[in-house]
Design a protein around this motif. Structure first.
Motif, PDB file in Angstrom:
ATOM      1  N   HIS A 167       6.900  68.511  33.596  1.00  0.00           N
ATOM      2  CA  HIS A 167       6.043  67.965  34.659  1.00  0.00           C
ATOM      3  C   HIS A 167       6.795  66.955  35.511  1.00  0.00           C
ATOM      4  CE1 HIS A 167       1.965  69.370  33.343  1.00  0.00           C
ATOM      5  NE2 HIS A 167       2.560  69.429  32.148  1.00  0.00           N
ATOM      6  N   GLU A 168       6.327  66.794  36.750  1.00  0.00           N
ATOM      7  CA  GLU A 168       6.813  65.735  37.637  1.00  0.00           C
ATOM      8  C   GLU A 168       5.921  64.506  37.438  1.00  0.00           C
ATOM      9  OE1 GLU A 168       9.577  65.490  40.175  1.00  0.00           O
ATOM     10  OE2 GLU A 168       8.870  63.562  39.474  1.00  0.00           O
ATOM     11  N   TYR A 169       6.295  63.698  36.455  1.00  0.00           N
ATOM     12  CA  TYR A 169       5.528  62.475  36.161  1.00  0.00           C
ATOM     13  C   TYR A 169       6.412  61.235  36.275  1.00  0.00           C
ATOM     14  CZ  TYR A 169       1.848  65.261  33.750  1.00  0.00           C
ATOM     15  OH  TYR A 169       0.828  66.130  33.429  1.00  0.00           O
ATOM     16  N   THR A 170       7.619  61.398  36.813  1.00  0.00           N
ATOM     17  CA  THR A 170       8.644  60.374  36.622  1.00  0.00           C
ATOM     18  C   THR A 170       8.281  59.016  37.229  1.00  0.00           C
ATOM     19  OG1 THR A 170      10.192  62.214  36.764  1.00  0.00           O
ATOM     20  CG2 THR A 170      11.136  59.995  36.737  1.00  0.00           C
ATOM     21  N   LEU A 171       7.805  59.000  38.471  1.00  0.00           N
ATOM     22  CA  LEU A 171       7.529  57.715  39.117  1.00  0.00           C
ATOM     23  C   LEU A 171       6.430  56.960  38.384  1.00  0.00           C
ATOM     24  CD1 LEU A 171       7.796  58.611  42.920  1.00  0.00           C
ATOM     25  CD2 LEU A 171       9.425  57.346  41.500  1.00  0.00           C
ATOM     26  N   ASP A 172       5.384  57.669  38.008  1.00  0.00           N
ATOM     27  CA  ASP A 172       4.305  57.040  37.254  1.00  0.00           C
ATOM     28  C   ASP A 172       4.831  56.491  35.928  1.00  0.00           C
ATOM     29  OD1 ASP A 172       1.421  56.563  36.638  1.00  0.00           O
ATOM     30  OD2 ASP A 172       1.848  58.022  35.063  1.00  0.00           O
ATOM     31  N   ASN A 173       5.682  57.264  35.256  1.00  0.00           N
ATOM     32  CA  ASN A 173       6.239  56.809  33.974  1.00  0.00           C
ATOM     33  C   ASN A 173       7.094  55.561  34.147  1.00  0.00           C
ATOM     34  OD1 ASN A 173       5.078  58.849  32.444  1.00  0.00           O
ATOM     35  ND2 ASN A 173       6.835  60.235  32.689  1.00  0.00           N
ATOM     36  N   LEU A 174       7.885  55.532  35.218  1.00  0.00           N
ATOM     37  CA  LEU A 174       8.749  54.362  35.440  1.00  0.00           C
ATOM     38  C   LEU A 174       7.915  53.122  35.773  1.00  0.00           C
ATOM     39  CD1 LEU A 174      11.620  56.123  37.395  1.00  0.00           C
ATOM     40  CD2 LEU A 174      11.858  54.953  35.189  1.00  0.00           C
ATOM     41  N   ALA A 175       6.827  53.311  36.542  1.00  0.00           N
ATOM     42  CA  ALA A 175       5.957  52.176  36.848  1.00  0.00           C
ATOM     43  C   ALA A 175       5.350  51.624  35.564  1.00  0.00           C
ATOM     44  CB  ALA A 175       4.866  52.605  37.829  1.00  0.00           C
ATOM     45  N   PHE A 176       4.944  52.531  34.678  1.00  0.00           N
ATOM     46  CA  PHE A 176       4.419  52.095  33.384  1.00  0.00           C
ATOM     47  C   PHE A 176       5.512  51.409  32.557  1.00  0.00           C
ATOM     48  CE2 PHE A 176       4.000  53.080  28.848  1.00  0.00           C
ATOM     49  CZ  PHE A 176       2.839  52.386  28.556  1.00  0.00           C
ATOM     50  N   GLY A 177       6.685  52.025  32.523  1.00  0.00           N
ATOM     51  CA  GLY A 177       7.791  51.468  31.735  1.00  0.00           C
ATOM     52  C   GLY A 177       8.175  50.068  32.184  1.00  0.00           C
ATOM     53  N   ALA A 178       8.070  49.817  33.493  1.00  0.00           N
ATOM     54  CA  ALA A 178       8.401  48.491  34.017  1.00  0.00           C
ATOM     55  C   ALA A 178       7.424  47.431  33.517  1.00  0.00           C
ATOM     56  CB  ALA A 178       8.420  48.525  35.542  1.00  0.00           C
ATOM     57  N   ARG A 179       6.210  47.855  33.157  1.00  0.00           N
ATOM     58  CA  ARG A 179       5.255  46.896  32.592  1.00  0.00           C
ATOM     59  C   ARG A 179       5.530  46.666  31.102  1.00  0.00           C
ATOM     60  NH1 ARG A 179       1.819  50.010  35.831  1.00  0.00           N
ATOM     61  NH2 ARG A 179       0.702  50.988  34.104  1.00  0.00           N
ATOM     62  N   VAL A 180       6.037  47.717  30.421  1.00  0.00           N
ATOM     63  CA  VAL A 180       6.351  47.572  28.995  1.00  0.00           C
ATOM     64  C   VAL A 180       7.618  46.739  28.800  1.00  0.00           C
ATOM     65  CG1 VAL A 180       6.968  48.842  26.881  1.00  0.00           C
ATOM     66  CG2 VAL A 180       5.232  49.754  28.436  1.00  0.00           C
TER      67      VAL A 180
END
Ligand code: ZN
Ligand code: FE
Length: 235
Positions: A167-180
């Motif tokens: 899937h193309e989920y990369t930007l959403d995942n990176l935004a989440f990762g930046a909060r973690v």
């Protein structure tokens, strides 16, 4: 060297057309047949690889097999809920594609029978909904412990391995990762770079994942479970 062409299908899935030197050709995870046939044009299709049983990854398999005579390969363990398999696969099984081959890696967690397909000569891996760029799949059937081991199995491949997710989920995942990991500048940098490019983010490399994927970076199954639960609640 295998040549890989991503084909966007459905809402945000990727099917991948994989062509070997000499012309042997495969498709990974054809969630629908039409867009794959459009991109393929004329010519042969030898193999269809299915990472797991979900319809957004398998929906076009039977139509493509009928249209081309391609053989369908997927997890033997999930043969009862996959399209009819010509090549049922277990951990370590290899399937030739021209002069190269794809190796089945059992990577359960998203589903109990999930496979990834690794092409060692070309250094690329198709990870379905197990490993996304900067993310991982939801734990629908497996445990955090299983997903942890699956991610570690993928992380053990050479760092320059190119990762082709489902899937193309990369930007959403990176935004989440930046909060973690708010102090992780590699996540912020990758997010900014990809967002500015505005184009498909696939493939990534395992080295990039090691730096920016908070799921792959989790040091334990327990920590992975915490991050996964937080992501599920945020979606
Ligand atoms: Zn799935
Ligand atoms: Fe999916």
């Amino acid at each position: 060297m295998l040549r890989v062409v991503p084909v966007p299908v459905l809402l945000n899935n990727y099917a991948y057309i994989v062509t070997a030197p000499g012309g042997a050709r495969a498709v990974v995870d054809p969630g629908e047949a039409g867009p794959v046939l459009d991109v393929m044009g004329e010519g042969r299709l030898d193999l269809i690889f299915l990472t797991h049983h979900h319809a957004d990854h398998t929906g076009g398999a039977v139509a493509l097999a009928r249209a081309t005579g391609a053989r369908i390969s997927g997890a033997a363990a999930d043969a009862h809920r996959l399209p009819p398999l010509d090549l049922p696969l277990q951990q370590g099984d290899t399937v030739p594609l021209g002069p190269e081959h794809l190796c089945a890696l059992e990577t359960p967690g998203h589903t109990s029978g999930g496979l990834s397909f690794y092409a060692p000569q070309s250094g690329l891996v198709f990870t379905g909904d197990t490993l996304f760029l900067a993310g991982c799949g939801r734990l629908f059937e497996g445990t955090a412990e299983q997903m942890f081991r699956s991610l570690q199995r993928l992380a053990a491949l050479p760092p320059q391995t190119r990762v082709y997710p489902g899937h193309e989920y990369t930007l959403d995942n990176l935004a989440f990762g930046a909060r973690v990991e708010p102090e992780n500048t590699a996540i912020q940098h990758r997010h900014n770079t990809l967002r500015a490019s505005g184009s498909p983010t696939v493939p990534g490399t395992l080295a990039e994942e090691q730096e920016t994927n908070v799921f792959l970076r989790a040091p334990s199954a327990q920590r992975l479970a915490e991050i996964r639960a937080r992501k599920d609640a945020s979606a």
